[in-house]
Design a protein around this motif. Sequence first.
Motif, PDB file in Angstrom:
ATOM      1  N   GLY A 115     -12.712 -17.752 -20.717  1.00 58.50           N
ATOM      2  CA  GLY A 115     -13.445 -16.642 -21.295  1.00 58.50           C
ATOM      3  C   GLY A 115     -13.662 -15.528 -20.286  1.00 58.50           C
ATOM      4  N   PHE A 116     -14.332 -14.485 -20.731  1.00 57.23           N
ATOM      5  CA  PHE A 116     -14.586 -13.298 -19.925  1.00 57.23           C
ATOM      6  C   PHE A 116     -15.336 -13.646 -18.644  1.00 57.23           C
ATOM      7  CE2 PHE A 116     -17.151  -9.500 -18.949  1.00 57.23           C
ATOM      8  CZ  PHE A 116     -16.166  -8.536 -18.890  1.00 57.23           C
ATOM      9  N   CYS A 117     -16.349 -14.504 -18.740  1.00 64.61           N
ATOM     10  CA  CYS A 117     -17.159 -14.848 -17.574  1.00 64.61           C
ATOM     11  C   CYS A 117     -16.364 -15.639 -16.532  1.00 64.61           C
ATOM     12  CB  CYS A 117     -18.389 -15.652 -18.010  1.00 64.61           C
ATOM     13  SG  CYS A 117     -19.570 -14.675 -18.972  1.00 64.61           S
ATOM     14  N   ALA A 118     -15.377 -16.400 -16.965  1.00 62.03           N
ATOM     15  CA  ALA A 118     -14.538 -17.124 -16.015  1.00 62.03           C
ATOM     16  C   ALA A 118     -13.763 -16.166 -15.124  1.00 62.03           C
ATOM     17  CB  ALA A 118     -13.578 -18.050 -16.759  1.00 62.03           C
ATOM     18  N   ASP A 119     -13.376 -15.005 -15.666  1.00 62.20           N
ATOM     19  CA  ASP A 119     -12.688 -13.995 -14.855  1.00 62.20           C
ATOM     20  C   ASP A 119     -13.622 -13.449 -13.776  1.00 62.20           C
ATOM     21  OD1 ASP A 119     -10.501 -14.364 -16.469  1.00 62.20           O
ATOM     22  OD2 ASP A 119     -10.865 -12.595 -17.707  1.00 62.20           O
ATOM     23  N   LEU A 120     -14.902 -13.248 -14.122  1.00 59.21           N
ATOM     24  CA  LEU A 120     -15.876 -12.782 -13.134  1.00 59.21           C
ATOM     25  C   LEU A 120     -16.081 -13.836 -12.045  1.00 59.21           C
ATOM     26  CD1 LEU A 120     -18.000 -10.854 -12.038  1.00 59.21           C
ATOM     27  CD2 LEU A 120     -19.639 -11.806 -13.692  1.00 59.21           C
ATOM     28  N   GLY A 134     -20.551 -19.885 -25.669  1.00 59.15           N
ATOM     29  CA  GLY A 134     -20.441 -18.463 -26.000  1.00 59.15           C
ATOM     30  C   GLY A 134     -19.023 -17.959 -26.084  1.00 59.15           C
ATOM     31  N   TRP A 135     -18.092 -18.815 -26.466  1.00 59.33           N
ATOM     32  CA  TRP A 135     -16.696 -18.385 -26.591  1.00 59.33           C
ATOM     33  C   TRP A 135     -16.577 -17.234 -27.594  1.00 59.33           C
ATOM     34  CZ3 TRP A 135     -12.206 -18.823 -24.253  1.00 59.33           C
ATOM     35  CH2 TRP A 135     -11.048 -18.474 -24.949  1.00 59.33           C
ATOM     36  N   PRO A 136     -15.787 -16.178 -27.275  1.00 56.02           N
ATOM     37  CA  PRO A 136     -14.817 -16.049 -26.172  1.00 56.02           C
ATOM     38  C   PRO A 136     -15.385 -15.390 -24.909  1.00 56.02           C
ATOM     39  CG  PRO A 136     -14.515 -14.255 -27.702  1.00 56.02           C
ATOM     40  CD  PRO A 136     -15.621 -15.095 -28.271  1.00 56.02           C
ATOM     41  N   VAL A 137     -16.700 -15.144 -24.869  1.00 59.91           N
ATOM     42  CA  VAL A 137     -17.281 -14.549 -23.663  1.00 59.91           C
ATOM     43  C   VAL A 137     -17.375 -15.592 -22.559  1.00 59.91           C
ATOM     44  CG1 VAL A 137     -19.237 -13.286 -22.722  1.00 59.91           C
ATOM     45  CG2 VAL A 137     -18.574 -12.933 -25.102  1.00 59.91           C
ATOM     46  N   SER A 138     -17.873 -16.790 -22.890  1.00 59.02           N
ATOM     47  CA  SER A 138     -17.964 -17.860 -21.907  1.00 59.02           C
ATOM     48  C   SER A 138     -17.916 -19.204 -22.614  1.00 59.02           C
ATOM     49  CB  SER A 138     -19.265 -17.754 -21.102  1.00 59.02           C
ATOM     50  OG  SER A 138     -20.386 -17.936 -21.953  1.00 59.02           O
ATOM     51  N   SER A 139     -17.526 -20.239 -21.871  1.00 57.22           N
ATOM     52  CA  SER A 139     -17.501 -21.587 -22.435  1.00 57.22           C
ATOM     53  C   SER A 139     -17.427 -22.590 -21.296  1.00 57.22           C
ATOM     54  CB  SER A 139     -16.302 -21.778 -23.374  1.00 57.22           C
ATOM     55  OG  SER A 139     -15.098 -21.682 -22.647  1.00 57.22           O
ATOM     56  N   SER A 140     -17.740 -23.831 -21.606  1.00 58.18           N
ATOM     57  CA  SER A 140     -17.735 -24.887 -20.600  1.00 58.18           C
ATOM     58  C   SER A 140     -16.351 -25.514 -20.459  1.00 58.18           C
ATOM     59  CB  SER A 140     -18.745 -25.973 -20.963  1.00 58.18           C
ATOM     60  OG  SER A 140     -20.059 -25.463 -20.918  1.00 58.18           O
ATOM     61  N   GLY A 190     -22.752 -14.233 -20.182  1.00 62.16           N
ATOM     62  CA  GLY A 190     -22.530 -14.785 -21.513  1.00 62.16           C
ATOM     63  C   GLY A 190     -22.677 -13.689 -22.548  1.00 62.16           C
ATOM     64  N   PRO A 191     -22.731 -14.048 -23.817  1.00 63.57           N
ATOM     65  CA  PRO A 191     -22.935 -13.044 -24.867  1.00 63.57           C
ATOM     66  C   PRO A 191     -24.397 -12.610 -24.923  1.00 63.57           C
ATOM     67  CG  PRO A 191     -22.773 -15.222 -25.837  1.00 63.57           C
ATOM     68  CD  PRO A 191     -22.518 -15.398 -24.366  1.00 63.57           C
ATOM     69  N   THR A 192     -24.824 -11.918 -23.875  1.00 62.25           N
ATOM     70  CA  THR A 192     -26.228 -11.531 -23.718  1.00 62.25           C
ATOM     71  C   THR A 192     -26.417 -10.080 -24.119  1.00 62.25           C
ATOM     72  OG1 THR A 192     -26.408 -13.076 -21.862  1.00 62.25           O
ATOM     73  CG2 THR A 192     -28.145 -11.437 -22.102  1.00 62.25           C
ATOM     74  N   ALA A 207     -12.269  -7.247 -21.573  1.00 61.08           N
ATOM     75  CA  ALA A 207     -13.356  -6.881 -22.487  1.00 61.08           C
ATOM     76  C   ALA A 207     -12.807  -6.427 -23.833  1.00 61.08           C
ATOM     77  CB  ALA A 207     -14.213  -5.784 -21.867  1.00 61.08           C
ATOM     78  N   ALA A 208     -11.695  -5.677 -23.804  1.00 60.83           N
ATOM     79  CA  ALA A 208     -11.081  -5.223 -25.056  1.00 60.83           C
ATOM     80  C   ALA A 208     -10.568  -6.397 -25.873  1.00 60.83           C
ATOM     81  CB  ALA A 208      -9.941  -4.250 -24.755  1.00 60.83           C
ATOM     82  N   ASN A 209     -10.106  -7.443 -25.203  1.00 61.03           N
ATOM     83  CA  ASN A 209      -9.584  -8.622 -25.902  1.00 61.03           C
ATOM     84  C   ASN A 209     -10.676  -9.419 -26.606  1.00 61.03           C
ATOM     85  OD1 ASN A 209      -6.910  -8.141 -25.213  1.00 61.03           O
ATOM     86  ND2 ASN A 209      -7.042  -9.331 -23.325  1.00 61.03           N
ATOM     87  N   LEU A 210     -11.935  -9.135 -26.274  1.00 63.12           N
ATOM     88  CA  LEU A 210     -13.037  -9.830 -26.958  1.00 63.12           C
ATOM     89  C   LEU A 210     -13.170  -9.382 -28.407  1.00 63.12           C
ATOM     90  CD1 LEU A 210     -15.806  -9.640 -24.191  1.00 63.12           C
ATOM     91  CD2 LEU A 210     -14.426 -11.630 -24.813  1.00 63.12           C
TER      92      LEU A 210
END
Length: 409
Positions: free
Chosen positions: A59-64, A40-46, A102-104, A275-278
């Motif tokens: 990605g965003f989720c890694a920050d969380l 789900g890049w750039p929201v999340s990735s492995s 993720g991009p949910t 979030a804005a950077n997404l």
Amino acid sequence: MGQYRTLKLGVLGVMMLGSSVTVNSAVVPEKVVFGYSMDGWPVSSSHWVQGETAGIGAGFCADLWDYLEENGYSLDWKELRFDTRFVAFAEGLHGRAGIECGPTSRTPEREALLQPADGRFKGVFSQPFAVTPTKLLLRNTKLETFYTNPASIRIGVLQASGDVSLPVTTTSLLAKVFPTAQIKPLASRKEAVERLLEPVEAESALDAYASDEILLNGILMNPAEIPQEVRDQYTIEPPFGGFSREEYAIIVYNNPALLEKVNVWLTLPTSLAAAANLQPEMDTFTRLLVWLNRTDHLVKARLSLTVIALLGAISILLFMGRSRLRVKSLRAQTSEEPSAVPAETNTLTPQQLRVARLWANGHQAGVIAKMLDIGSSRTVESHVRTIYQKTATTNRTELLKNLQERDLL
């Protein structure tokens, strides 16, 4: 006395032991299953190590993930595929606390489904952290065909295999927007990219891939997916608006306190910046067009442009009126001034009169220069300016009328 002292020490020991137990229990980290979308890049990735997934990457989720670890949570990562989200993930928790990041997209149907009547689990969406429209990543060679003959366009969409609880929103949406298009089911984002990069004449090739704009821009800007040398062969359509409006949110399961913690994190300046950077980067002009494209802004823009147009028209009319008054004033002054030469030539010299006759009859400056043998076209143009000034005219038509009235033709 000795018995009393022994009893006192015993009580003190029990109190210290209880205090120790309390302190130790307070620092035991709360365990949370952290599920994330692996593509789900750039929201999340492995994160990959030697070709194998090794937990959440960037990605965003890694920050969380980092924020929760810093606040004392013990996190167990779990990869989520397209068909292992929502109910499948929730049931696998067996009542434990969990996060789905993720991009949910947050929809009423999903909100209802994640709170079943039997109470075996409870999933709640956080506040939204991003808004994105559904669009297409399209081959440039198919751009015209997409708008004129969509029936020939092969559009890929992610579609879970087997019996799933939730409908695929993108598939049902495209079926309504493009009822004649060829919808091709895909198992993963990786398959979508591979088929987009195939030669267009290949039977398995795709002409477009449907997804959220944030994810499509992530694909287009990621050289590991779309090589930079072929990036200009693809475009995201439509350039403004989209086929739907999606709100991204995080799902928290079986833990209201954790949900509150996540919502607090989403309001932090660093989280808002992430979030804005997404969102895809846009220049000022493009952002203005996007602003105008919004329905509520379009009404305001029309009103503003109407006012500007009216003010512009009034300014032009005032300028034209002042110009006419100036011309009339110049003509009046010319008619009142005594003539230094015979009236029949209206102050024009013989040479100027010859130039005036040819100019009034439509000859060009270069032609007149050759006919009268008076140098270059610039000389003729200098004569014409003097003629206009002396006759109080501004163009050929007025000059012709002036000469006719004085019988000088």
